[in-house]
Design a protein around this motif. Structure first.
Motif, PDB file in Angstrom:
ATOM      1  N   THR A   1      37.791  30.267 -12.152  1.00 36.97           N
ATOM      2  CA  THR A   1      36.483  29.962 -12.747  1.00 36.97           C
ATOM      3  C   THR A   1      35.354  30.436 -11.849  1.00 36.97           C
ATOM      4  O   THR A   1      34.365  31.027 -12.319  1.00 36.97           O
ATOM      5  CB  THR A   1      36.359  28.452 -13.008  1.00 36.97           C
TER       6      THR A   1
ATOM      7  N   GLY B   1      41.139  25.661 -19.024  1.00 37.51           N
ATOM      8  CA  GLY B   1      42.150  25.464 -17.987  1.00 37.51           C
ATOM      9  C   GLY B   1      42.866  24.143 -18.140  1.00 37.51           C
ATOM     10  O   GLY B   1      44.105  24.062 -17.993  1.00 37.51           O
TER      11      GLY B   1
ATOM     12  N   GLY C   1      36.620  25.562 -17.611  1.00 35.44           N
ATOM     13  CA  GLY C   1      37.249  24.339 -17.135  1.00 35.44           C
ATOM     14  C   GLY C   1      38.026  23.642 -18.234  1.00 35.44           C
ATOM     15  O   GLY C   1      39.169  23.202 -18.036  1.00 35.44           O
TER      16      GLY C   1
ATOM     17  N   ILE D   1      42.298  25.561 -11.566  1.00 35.48           N
ATOM     18  CA  ILE D   1      41.223  25.898 -12.505  1.00 35.48           C
ATOM     19  C   ILE D   1      40.018  26.483 -11.780  1.00 35.48           C
ATOM     20  O   ILE D   1      39.389  27.441 -12.243  1.00 35.48           O
ATOM     21  CB  ILE D   1      40.792  24.638 -13.285  1.00 35.48           C
TER      22      ILE D   1
END
Length: 438
Positions: A185, A430, A427, A181
Motif C-alpha cells: 500500500t 488487503g 487496505g 497490507i
C-alpha cells in the motif's frame, strides 16, 4: 438532513477559500459556526464548542509542532539536514530518492502519530528536494503515504494499538497482517502514485526553508545528524514497547512512558539539538535562540489553520453528526469487515479525525466480533483502513499537507485526498484477500 448540511458546509468552505480568497483559518471558523447552528447546536454553545475543538487540537499539537519546527530549523541551519540528504542521495541515487524517503517515513511512522512524524520529517523532505533538485512532491508524497499507512495499520502505533484493545485482538498478529497490507500500500500510494501527479508543481513555502549550501567541513556528521533527528522516535518507540511488554507501575515502565510522551521526547530532542547542531558547532546561545524563534514564526499560521480544522471537527462531533452517520451505517446488512470499514469511513468524512473515526467505529462494531467470530485482527485493519479515507477539509491533516507543501485546495484534493483514498481502498482489499485464507 445532517448529511445535507455537512455537504453544504464543505462546499461553502471551498468557496470561501478558493473563490473569495478568505484566509483558511477564518474560513474554517466561519463554516464551523454556520454548520453548528444549522445542525441544531444552541447558539450559546457554538463558540464554546469551537474553542473546545481548537484548544483540544492545539493542546495536543502546539508543543509537538512548535518543538518539531525548532528541531527542523536547527537541523537545517546547522547543515545536519543537508548531510542526511546528500548521504541518502549518494546511497540511493537521484532517481531512487523517493524510495529512500518512503522507507524513512515507514520506519519513523511506526512509533509516531501522523502529525508528529510529518513535522519531524518535513525539513528533511525540503532539504532532499533542494539538494537533489527534484520536485517537492516527489519526496513529499512518498513520505506522507508511508506515515499514513503506519497510522492506519501497524502496531505499536497508538491508533491500531488502541483499536486492537477494543476488539481484543492479538497485537502481534495484527502487526503481521498489517505489514502484509502496509508494504504494498505504501509503495502504490507513495512512489507509484506520485507518477500520476508529477505535473503538479509547487514550491517550498517562504520562511520554512532557506536553501543554504554548506561545505563538507561545515556540516555535522551523518551519524550524529540522524541520531539527533531520531531521538524522539527512539524514545516514543521505547514507550510503545514498554506499554506492551512491561507491567504498569514498575519503575522502568514509568520512566519509559514519561520519556516517550511526545512533548517530553521532543523537549529532550531539542535540548540535544541545541548542543549537536548549535553549541557543539560553535554557535552561541543567542544564535540558537534566534534560529528557534524563526522556526516558531514560520509555522504560526499553520498551527492556527490546523486548530481551525479541529474546531470544525468538534462542531460535527458535538452536534451528533458522527454518531448519526455511524448508527446509519451500522443498521445495514454488510459483512463484519465491510461494516467496520464503512462505519469508520463515514465517520471520517463527517468528523475529519482518523483517530476519532477509528475509535468510534471500533465501539460500534465491537459486539459484531463476538457474534460472528470474524478475525478481530482483520477487524482492526478494516477499521483503520476506513478511518483514512479521503481526508476531508475538517481533518487537520488536510491543512498540514496543504500548507507545508504550498498547495492550493484543488491540488491538495488531487494529491493528498486521493493518496488517502488509495490507502483506504487498498487496505480494505488487503483485509478481504487475507480473510479468504484464514
Amino acid at each position: 438532513m445532517p448529511l445535507v448540511i455537512l455537504a453544504v458546509g464543505i462546499l461553502v468552505l471551498f468557496f470561501l477559500i478558493v473563490k473569495v480568497k478568505l484566509n483558511s483559518f477564518l474560513s474554517l471558523l466561519l463554516v464551523a459556526g454556520l454548520v453548528g447552528f444549522a445542525e441544531g447546536l444552541p447558539i450559546g454553545q457554538i463558540v464554546p464548542v469551537i474553542e473546545k475543538g481548537l484548544g483540544g487540537t492545539l493542546g495536543g499539537l502546539a508543543i509537538v509542532v512548535s518543538f518539531g519546527a525548532i528541531l527542523g530549523k536547527l537541523m537545517a541551519e546547522s547543515g545536519g539536514a543537508q548531510r542526511i540528504a546528500t548521504t541518502l542521495i549518494k546511497v540511493f541515487g537521484r532517481k531512487n530518492i523517493k524510495w529512500a524517503v518512503c522507507l524513512t517515513g515507514f520506519i519513523v511512522g511506526i512509533a509516531l502519530f501522523y502529525e508528529i512524524g510529518f513535522v519531524l520529517l518535513i525539513p528533511l523532505v525540503f532539504t532532499i528536494a533542494a539538494a537533489a533538485k527534484i520536485p517537492l512532491l516527489e519526496a513529499g508524497i512518498p513520505m506522507a503515504a508511508a506515515l499514513s499507512v503506519t497510522h492506519g495499520f501497524l502496531p505499536p502505533h497508538p491508533g491500531p494499538t488502541a483499536i486492537s484493545i477494543i476488539y481484543n485482538a492479538d497485537i502481534g498478529l495484527t502487526l503481521v497482517y498489517g505489514a502484509i497490507i502496509a508494504i504494498p500500500t505504501a509503495i502504490v500510494a507513495g512512489p507509484l502514485f506520485y507518477g500520476t501527479v508529477k505535473h503538479i508543481k509547487t514550491e517550498i513555502p517562504e520562511g520554512l526553508f532557506e536553501p543554504k549550501v554548506f561545505t563538507d567541513e561545515e556540516m555535522p556528521g551523518f551519524g550524529i545528524s540522524v541520531f539527533t533527528a531520531l531521538v524522539p522516535v527512539f524514545l516514543m518507540a521505547a514507550a510503545a514497547i514498554a506499554k506492551m511488554e512491561l507491567a504498569k507501575g514498575t519503575p522502568v515502565f514509568d520512566v519509559l512512558t514519561f520519556l516517550g510522551t511526545p512533548d517530553i521526547a521532543l523537549t529532550i530532542s531539542i535540548l540535544i539539538a541545541f548542543y549537536t547542531f548549535g553549541i557543539g558547532r560553535g554557535k552561541s546561545v543567542v544564535d540558537i535562540m534566534k534560529v528557534a524563534q524563526d522556526g516558531i514564526v514560520a509555522i504560526a499560521m499553520i498551527l492556527l489553520i490546523v486548530g481551525g480544522g479541529g474546531a470544525l471537527k468538534q462542531i460535527l462531533i458535538d452536534s451528533g453528526v458522527g454518531s448519526y452517520i455511524g448508527t446509519l451505517a451500522a443498521g445495514s446488512n454488510l459483512s463484519p469487515l465491510l461494516l467496520a470499514w464503512t462505519v469508520a469511513a463515514v465517520i471520517r468524512v463527517a468528523c475529519g479525525s482518523a483517530t476519532v473515526a477509528a475509535l468510534t467505529a471500533g465501539g460500534i462494531a465491537a459486539p459484531v466480533v463476538a457474534v460472528t467470530g470474524v478475525s478481530p485482527e482483520l477487524m482492526v485493519l478494516a477499521t483503520g483502513a476506513g478511518s483514512l479515507i479521503i481526508s476531508p477539509p475538517n481533518d487537520p491533516g488536510f491543512w498540514l499537507f496543504k500548507e507545508f507543501f504550498g498547495l492550493t485546495v484543488k491540488n491538495t484534493v488531487r494529491t493528498w485526498c486521493v493518496l488517502e483514498t488509495i490507502i483506504s481502498v487498498m487496505g480494505l482489499a488487503g483485509v478481504l484477500i487475507i480473510s479468504m485464507f484464514i
